[in-house]
Design a protein around this motif. Structure first.
Motif, PDB file in Angstrom:
ATOM      1  N   SER A  97      37.646 -12.227  23.655  1.00 46.27           N
ATOM      2  CA  SER A  97      36.929 -13.494  23.451  1.00 46.27           C
ATOM      3  C   SER A  97      37.480 -14.270  22.259  1.00 46.27           C
ATOM      4  O   SER A  97      36.963 -15.328  21.916  1.00 46.27           O
ATOM      5  CB  SER A  97      35.429 -13.232  23.247  1.00 46.27           C
ATOM      6  OG  SER A  97      34.859 -12.635  24.397  1.00 46.27           O
ATOM      7  N   GLY A 140      46.022 -18.133  25.276  1.00 43.38           N
ATOM      8  CA  GLY A 140      45.000 -17.694  24.327  1.00 43.38           C
ATOM      9  C   GLY A 140      45.580 -17.293  22.994  1.00 43.38           C
ATOM     10  O   GLY A 140      45.023 -17.602  21.934  1.00 43.38           O
ATOM     11  N   ASP A 191      38.533 -18.001  22.612  1.00 43.22           N
ATOM     12  CA  ASP A 191      37.442 -18.968  22.674  1.00 43.22           C
ATOM     13  C   ASP A 191      36.776 -19.157  21.317  1.00 43.22           C
ATOM     14  O   ASP A 191      36.434 -20.277  20.929  1.00 43.22           O
ATOM     15  CB  ASP A 191      36.386 -18.515  23.689  1.00 43.22           C
ATOM     16  CG  ASP A 191      36.925 -18.488  25.108  1.00 43.22           C
ATOM     17  OD1 ASP A 191      37.716 -19.391  25.451  1.00 43.22           O
ATOM     18  OD2 ASP A 191      36.567 -17.570  25.864  1.00 43.22           O
ATOM     19  N   LEU A 192      36.579 -18.046  20.570  1.00 47.51           N
ATOM     20  CA  LEU A 192      35.822 -18.120  19.328  1.00 47.51           C
ATOM     21  C   LEU A 192      36.607 -18.688  18.157  1.00 47.51           C
ATOM     22  O   LEU A 192      36.116 -19.567  17.434  1.00 47.51           O
ATOM     23  CB  LEU A 192      35.289 -16.735  18.949  1.00 47.51           C
ATOM     24  CG  LEU A 192      34.519 -16.682  17.621  1.00 47.51           C
ATOM     25  CD1 LEU A 192      33.291 -17.570  17.673  1.00 47.51           C
ATOM     26  CD2 LEU A 192      34.144 -15.254  17.258  1.00 47.51           C
ATOM     27  N   GLN A 245      36.684 -22.275  17.334  1.00 47.81           N
ATOM     28  CA  GLN A 245      35.379 -22.839  17.008  1.00 47.81           C
ATOM     29  C   GLN A 245      34.981 -22.606  15.554  1.00 47.81           C
ATOM     30  O   GLN A 245      34.065 -23.251  15.046  1.00 47.81           O
ATOM     31  CB  GLN A 245      34.290 -22.220  17.902  1.00 47.81           C
ATOM     32  CG  GLN A 245      34.428 -22.507  19.376  1.00 47.81           C
ATOM     33  CD  GLN A 245      33.316 -21.841  20.176  1.00 47.81           C
ATOM     34  OE1 GLN A 245      32.238 -21.553  19.664  1.00 47.81           O
ATOM     35  NE2 GLN A 245      33.590 -21.574  21.443  1.00 47.81           N
ATOM     36  N   ILE A 276      43.710 -12.611  27.433  1.00 48.25           N
ATOM     37  CA  ILE A 276      43.702 -14.027  27.032  1.00 48.25           C
ATOM     38  C   ILE A 276      45.004 -14.748  27.376  1.00 48.25           C
ATOM     39  O   ILE A 276      45.052 -15.977  27.342  1.00 48.25           O
ATOM     40  CB  ILE A 276      43.403 -14.187  25.525  1.00 48.25           C
ATOM     41  CG1 ILE A 276      44.540 -13.632  24.666  1.00 48.25           C
ATOM     42  CG2 ILE A 276      42.081 -13.519  25.169  1.00 48.25           C
ATOM     43  CD1 ILE A 276      44.341 -13.877  23.168  1.00 48.25           C
ATOM     44  N   GLY A 290      28.957 -18.396  18.416  1.00 48.43           N
ATOM     45  CA  GLY A 290      29.343 -19.403  19.392  1.00 48.43           C
ATOM     46  C   GLY A 290      29.180 -20.797  18.820  1.00 48.43           C
ATOM     47  O   GLY A 290      28.890 -20.979  17.633  1.00 48.43           O
TER      48      GLY A 290
END
Length: 233
Positions: A170, A199, A173-174, A177, A195, A113
């Motif tokens: 996920s 996404g 989101d990941l 990052q 997603i 994260g």
């Protein structure tokens, strides 16, 4: 008797030249797919076509080790760092690597994260459906607190050249990052149902911003491969 001997004595299922320790969490579908050499076939094929012997691989969402073990044992990549959020599967991976005599792969328990913390992990009967996301259509059998590792710090420490992502919805989101600037290639399993198109676009945008191009040869359906350079021949 050492730990390796104990592991090797355990009942196992053979699949694609690898041994998988039998475990209670294995559903009939998983056992059948392993015996037929079809378990995670699309993902294994894509990653095998993408990774090279000189690569250091970060496998995020390693599951029961189909991709990690194939790259480490059969393609003999330099190193595989297998990240697994499900505590039961993280322990299983250690046994699986030992059973197959794999020394160029290690297990990292937890998820990634933006910063170091903890998170709820939703464990479901089918381990492939367990995730960081609560979903009404797939009720969790239990919820566990897991470690969240700082993604940028981990990538800086391990210096992977290939990143593989299969984290059950996920990824949108990941992936944005992650520091993808030092990668030669990447493989992501998309989950459009969860997603959505936004996404999917976020994953592609992050790859393009990092200079990683869509690689058709390593892609199939929801599994998409990216690489920085194209062969000249």
């Amino acid at each position: 008797m050492d730990g390796t001997t104990d592991v090797n004595a355990q009942p196992s299922i053979r699949s694609r030249g690898l041994r998988y320790p039998k475990a209670a969490f294995m559903t009939p579908a998983i056992r059948t797919a392993l015996r037929k050499d079809t378990y995670e076939n699309t993902m294994v094929t894509a990653c095998s076509r993408t990774a090279l012997p000189e690569d250091t691989v970060l496998d995020i969402g390693a599951g029961i080790g189909a991709v990690s073990a194939t790259l480490a044992k059969q393609q003999n990549v330099k190193m595989v760092h297998a990240v697994e959020a499900n505590p039961e599967l993280a322990a299983y991976l250690t046994k699986m690597f030992a059973m197959n005599g794999i020394e160029n792969a290690g297990v990292i328990a937890g998820t990634l994260g933006a910063r170091k913390s903890t998170a709820d992990f939703y464990v479901r009967k089918n381990p492939s459906m367990s995730s960081l996301v609560e979903r009404e259509e797939t009720t969790a059998s239990k919820v566990e607190k897991i470690d969240v590792l700082n993604a940028k710090a981990l990538i800086k420490e391990l210096s992977p050249t290939v990143v593989i992502v299969d984290i059950q919805g996920s990824e949108a989101d990941l992936v944005p990052q992650l520091d993808l600037s030092g990668l030669r290639a990447a493989v992501v399993k998309l989950h459009p149902k969860w997603i959505g198109p936004e996404g999917v676009n976020a994953v592609f945008a992050a790859m393009m911003q990092a200079g990683l191009n869509y690689n058709a040869r390593g892609s199939s359906g929801k599994v998409v491969s990216f690489r920085r350079a194209w062969p000249t021949a």
